[in-house]
Write an enzyme that holds these catalytic residues in place. Structure first.
Site, PDB file in Angstrom:
ATOM      1  CG  PHE A  39      -1.821   1.217   1.263  1.00 12.84           C
ATOM      2  CD1 PHE A  39      -2.961   1.255   0.464  1.00 12.84           C
ATOM      3  CD2 PHE A  39      -1.535   2.314   2.058  1.00 12.84           C
ATOM      4  CE1 PHE A  39      -3.795   2.364   0.464  1.00 12.84           C
ATOM      5  CE2 PHE A  39      -2.367   3.433   2.062  1.00 12.84           C
ATOM      6  CZ  PHE A  39      -3.501   3.453   1.268  1.00 12.84           C
ATOM      7  CG  ASP A  57       5.508   3.560   1.626  1.00 15.97           C
ATOM      8  OD1 ASP A  57       5.608   4.211   2.687  1.00 15.97           O
ATOM      9  OD2 ASP A  57       4.453   3.462   0.977  1.00 15.97           O
ATOM     10  CE  LYS A 101      -0.682   5.550   7.825  1.00 16.27           C
ATOM     11  NZ  LYS A 101      -0.417   4.951   6.520  1.00 16.27           N
TER      12      LYS A 101
END
Ligand SMILES: *Cc1c(COP(=O)(O)O)cnc(C)c1O
Length: 390
Positions: free
Chosen positions: A129, A214, A243
């Site tokens: 993702f 990532d 995040k």
């Protein structure tokens, strides 16, 4: 009739009025142990006094000037990220997807600058993702998220997870980079074996490819190191972060080596909001806490304890939990019953968690969680599993 909020989420009827440390206080008058952390974002818990102070002080001084002027907070945070990692240079964004997008653009620009514009393809992995923009959707290749939004952005080749022969076969004359999460979060909390990451680094060196990590979810202390790739002892050429970086304030970053970053010149990329003074004040406050001596060691210790307790629960409830997986404070319970049923049963008992792909329940406690809060969480998961048994 459509709701005033575009109905792309289907949340339960629950909202929160305030948070404190590892707890959220619901509009239903109940207190919840928050092991979802807003999907790995509130890494230092809710209303951390140091973060609150940093934001309030900055809010009274200056909110926004745009990147048309220097932003001192960027200089400070970028330097700290550079000093703490492989990177030589940083671009600040508002989100994880934008950080990945910046990396994708750098991959293309790097090869264009080096006289190989035909090398633009990026290899990604099943189950990954990378965000919800058009390019990051294509980079992950998740058919569920792409359906209805075709045609897909060109330039991405998706191979099975942890399958070196398939990966080698996918490398061709147009391949530019390999993009991977060191721990797949959304896809089901699947850590990439360290030897696979090492093999990726070797393959990249052998073929002149860029390794693009990532770490939007796995980074910022989540696995007990500042970044998850440190466990494998390899470094990337490009890395996306977000995040936990803002502890709840929207901010992301794309980090790169000098070799890659020097291809980006004034005008090549930009963002109106990216790295604004508010975001930088909070990002620097997060770094103040995470870079303190012993902080990450404490996370690792608590995470070991957490994993042991989860394994005991899995042994106790084999009809509910099939497997415990993950790294540090990014843990997953692979479920035998529906993962949503376990998340619901936990919430009924005053604890929040997040679902993930592959029928997994994701547990993302704040890195500041205490041992006793971990025990409280284990007891709640135990009771929730008990309610699903049989
Ligand atoms: C959450 C996430 C993203 C996207 O971040 P947004 O801030 O939602 O755009 C990208 N990559 C990974 C690994 C993520 O977990």
């Amino acid at each position: 009739m459509i709701s005033a909020i575009l109905p792309v989420y289907a949340p339960p009827n629950l909202s929160f009025e305030r948070g404190e440390g590892s707890y959220l206080f619901g509009s239903d008058g109940r207190r919840y142990l928050d092991f979802g952390s807003g999907i790995a974002v509130t890494a230092l818990g809710h209303a951390h006094p140091h973060l609150v102070k940093a934001l309030q002080e900055q809010a009274a001084k200056l909110w926004h000037t745009s990147n048309l002027f220097k932003i001192p907070g960027q200089q400070k945070l970028a330097q700290r990220l550079v000093d703490a990692t492989f990177a030589d240079t940083v671009f600040f964004t508002n989100s994880g997807a934008e950080a990945v997008e910046c990396g994708i653009k750098m991959v293309r620009k790097y090869f264009d600058d080096n006289g190989q514009p035909e090398r633009y393809r990026i290899i990604g992995f099943e189950g990954s993702f990378h965000g919800r923009t058009m390019a990051t959707l294509a980079a992950a290749g998740n058919k569920k998220y792409l359906a209805g939004f075709e045609p897909n952005v060109d330039g991405f080749d998706i191979v099975p997870f942890n399958d070196l022969p398939a990966l080698k076969k996918a490398i061709g004359p147009e391949t530019a980079a390999i993009l991977i999460e060191p721990v797949q979060g959304e896809g089901g909390v699947r850590p990439v074996p360290p030897q696979f990451l090492k093999a990726l680094r070797d393959l990249c060196d052998e073929h002149g490819l860029l390794l693009f990590l990532d770490e939007v979810q796995s980074g910022m202390g989540r696995t007990g190191k500042l970044f998850a790739h440190e466990w494998a002892g390899v470094t990337p050429d490009i890395m996306a972060v977000a995040k936990g970086l803002g502890g709840g304030f929207p901010v992301g970053a794309c980090l790169a080596t000098e070799k890659v970053g020097q291809c980006m010149k004034p005008g090549n990329h930009g963002s109106t909001f990216g790295g604004n003074p508010l975001a930088m004040a909070v990002g620097n406050a997060v770094m103040d806490v995470m870079l303190k001596d012993g902080f990450l060691e404490d996370v690792r210790q608590k995470a070991n304890h957490f994993r042991q307790q989860l394994s005991m629960l899995a042994d106790k409830h084999p009809d509910v939990i099939e497997d415990v997986r993950g790294s540090g404070m990014l843990m997953g319970l692979k479920c035998k019953k529906a993962n949503t049923a376990l998340v619901d049963a936990m919430r009924e008992r005053g604890m929040l968690a997040v679902t993930a792909g592959d029928n997994v329940v994701r547990l993302l406690p704040p890195l500041t969680v205490s041992e006793s809060e971990i025990s409280e969480g284990i007891d709640i998961i135990d009771a929730a599993c008990g309610s699903l048994n049989g």
